[in-house]
Design an enzyme around this catalytic site. Structure first.
Site, PDB file in Angstrom:
ATOM      1  N   HIS A 179     -31.825   8.228 107.078  1.00 53.30           N
ATOM      2  CA  HIS A 179     -32.862   8.696 108.017  1.00 53.30           C
ATOM      3  C   HIS A 179     -32.329   9.053 109.404  1.00 53.30           C
ATOM      4  CE1 HIS A 179     -32.463   4.458 108.828  1.00 53.30           C
ATOM      5  NE2 HIS A 179     -33.345   4.060 107.917  1.00 53.30           N
ATOM      6  N   HIS A 237     -38.744   2.094  99.339  1.00 50.55           N
ATOM      7  CA  HIS A 237     -38.956   0.639  99.335  1.00 50.55           C
ATOM      8  C   HIS A 237     -40.097   0.328  98.378  1.00 50.55           C
ATOM      9  CE1 HIS A 237     -36.320  -0.043 102.848  1.00 50.55           C
ATOM     10  NE2 HIS A 237     -36.773   1.140 103.237  1.00 50.55           N
ATOM     11  N   HIS A 270     -34.328   7.161  98.884  1.00 51.85           N
ATOM     12  CA  HIS A 270     -34.568   6.090  99.851  1.00 51.85           C
ATOM     13  C   HIS A 270     -36.029   5.654  99.779  1.00 51.85           C
ATOM     14  CE1 HIS A 270     -33.586   4.528 104.171  1.00 51.85           C
ATOM     15  NE2 HIS A 270     -34.482   3.750 103.572  1.00 51.85           N
ATOM     16  N   ASP A 301     -38.041   7.431 102.838  1.00 52.06           N
ATOM     17  CA  ASP A 301     -38.043   6.081 103.412  1.00 52.06           C
ATOM     18  C   ASP A 301     -39.431   5.464 103.235  1.00 52.06           C
ATOM     19  OD1 ASP A 301     -37.281   3.743 104.618  1.00 52.06           O
ATOM     20  OD2 ASP A 301     -37.238   4.553 106.660  1.00 52.06           O
TER      21      ASP A 301
END
Length: 425
Positions: A232, A62, A60, A305
């Site tokens: 999450h 970005h 996960h 995340d």
């Protein structure tokens, strides 16, 4: 090219292999694992005192590119991953344009191929433009390299559309990764609903907004006999729901992040927007529930995340700043400090959640050490102490609530396909 790692503490939670060993890499693969490897290597790494594990897998992340390169690029994100010991990362589709077409996925893979060597696995969008109105072409996205599907920060609110997504993803042998929050209940609110939100006199994000959605997708996964993964997870009751449905045999998995077993909503009072994240930091009881879920295996994976933002964005007032924090370069150290060195989890259990389990959920051939297998490895000193200094990050993002924190556990070397892509110093 032969690379010899001598006398490292090999830990492989899958096979149970462990102990002080030599590991010989030849032509990108593990050629030997045992007590006395041949000496005729081109390079030797003395790993005495270090752990040798399968390369870490972050499911996960970005990476922001395309569209938000001022926050992060694929190149800087990959460098940050390498420094953090991650050899494989899966990137979320909330780019600009959204990764809802083969063309965008192909661009991501092309950029990744030119980066430092970290394996980048793109995740395709569930719906076109992440608007929650029409499913993307899952078959075409899979053919373009999508390892899973998610609308992440724009969770699918229509239950019938989510049901269709689970069915279609199962037909493509892929898993839907679900950000579980009811958007009507949370809006753009900055903190957990509770004592801190009341003290600050602002509206909060109620825990029930997450728990309702976790229950919804768990029930849909059971009804459709499809796989679903909860991103999450942050509340004790959410963990309890997943635990219950796992016992029923439903194909449900979940991840959490270091902030959810380390920090509470109190952090907002000290760090303001730097501690703003979605879902928000919760209560001490929720932290205990997350740790319990990690201990008993309800929580399958630890992810970051990783969500970089610019300094200007995070300097805005709490209610106006974007949510998210970076984590690729700190996740292993924070996890070891909070879970391993406190005796809450065994090292092998932690590494399973950072390697094999996320690889299995994503259905990628990574996360284990085996003779004949590709040499993706992470070498780290579990006992070395250091202080987190964001100004030294490879990531463009400096937005971490762990700045200045003393942690224990440092990556020494990251190896992908037999090539050293990061070495400390």
């Amino acid at each position: 090219m032969k690379l010899l790692i001598r006398q490292g503490r090999v830990v492989d939670p899958v096979t149970g292999i462990g102990g002080m060993m030599d590991l010989l890499i030849e032509d990108g693969k593990i050629a030997y694992l045992g007590s006395h490897a041949p000496h005729d290597a081109d390079e030797t790494i003395d790993a005495n005192g270090w752990v040798v594990s399968a390369g870490l897998v972050d499911m996960h992340v970005h990476l922001r590119e395309p569209g938000f390169e001022y926050k992060e690029t694929i190149a800087t994100g990959c460098e940050a991953a390498a420094r953090g010991g991650f050899t494989s990362i899966a990137c979320m589709p909330n780019t600009k344009p959204v990764a809802d077409s083969p063309e965008v996925l192909e661009l991501i893979r092309e950029k990744a191929a030119a980066a430092c060597g970290v394996n980048v696995w793109p995740i395709g969008a569930v719906t076109m433009g992440e608007k929650g109105e029409r499913l993307a072409d899952f078959e075409a996205l899979r053919a373009a390299g999508a390892v899973a599907f998610s609308d992440d920060g724009c969770p699918v609110q229509n239950a019938n559309l989510m049901r269709d997504a689970l069915i279609c993803a199962a037909q493509q042998e892929r898993t839907v990764l679900s950000h579980c929050e009811d958007l009507d209940m949370v809006g753009n609110r900055a903190v957990n609903e509770g004592r801190i939100s009341r003290r600050l006199r602002i509206d909060g994000r109620p825990a029930i907004a997450e728990e309702l959605q976790v229950m919804r997708v768990a029930m849909l996964a059971e009804e459709t006999e499809s796989a679903v993964h909860i991103c999450h997870i942050s509340t004790a009751r959410s963990v309890a729901i997943v635990r219950r449905y796992k016992k029923k045999g439903v194909a449900i998995t979940c991840e959490t992040c270091p902030q959810y077993f380390t920090l509470t909503e109190e952090e907002i009072l000290e760090q303001g927007s730097m501690a703003r994240v979605n879902p928000p930091l919760r209560t001490a009881a929720d932290v205990e529930g997350i740790i319990a879920g990690l201990k008993d295996g309800t929580i399958d994976a630890i992810a970051t995340d990783h969500a970089p933002h610019s300094a200007e964005e995070k300097a805005r007032p709490l209610t106006e700043a974007p949510s998210g924090m970076v984590g690729l370069e700190t996740a292993l150290a924070v996890t070891l400090t909070e879970l391993y060195h406190t005796g809450k989890l065994e090292l092998s259990d932690i590494l399973r959640k950072l390697t094999f389990n996320p690889a299995c959920i994503l259905r990628i051939p990574k996360g284990r050490i085996a003779v004949g297998g590709v040499a993706d490895l992470t070498l780290f000193d579990p006992d070395e102490e250091w202080v987190i200094a964001p100004e030294r990050f490879a990531s463009k993002g400096r937005n971490t609530p762990f700045a200045g924190r003393s942690v224990k556990g440092r990556v020494k070397c990251t190896i992908v396909n037999g090539t050293i892509i990061y070495r400390e110093g």
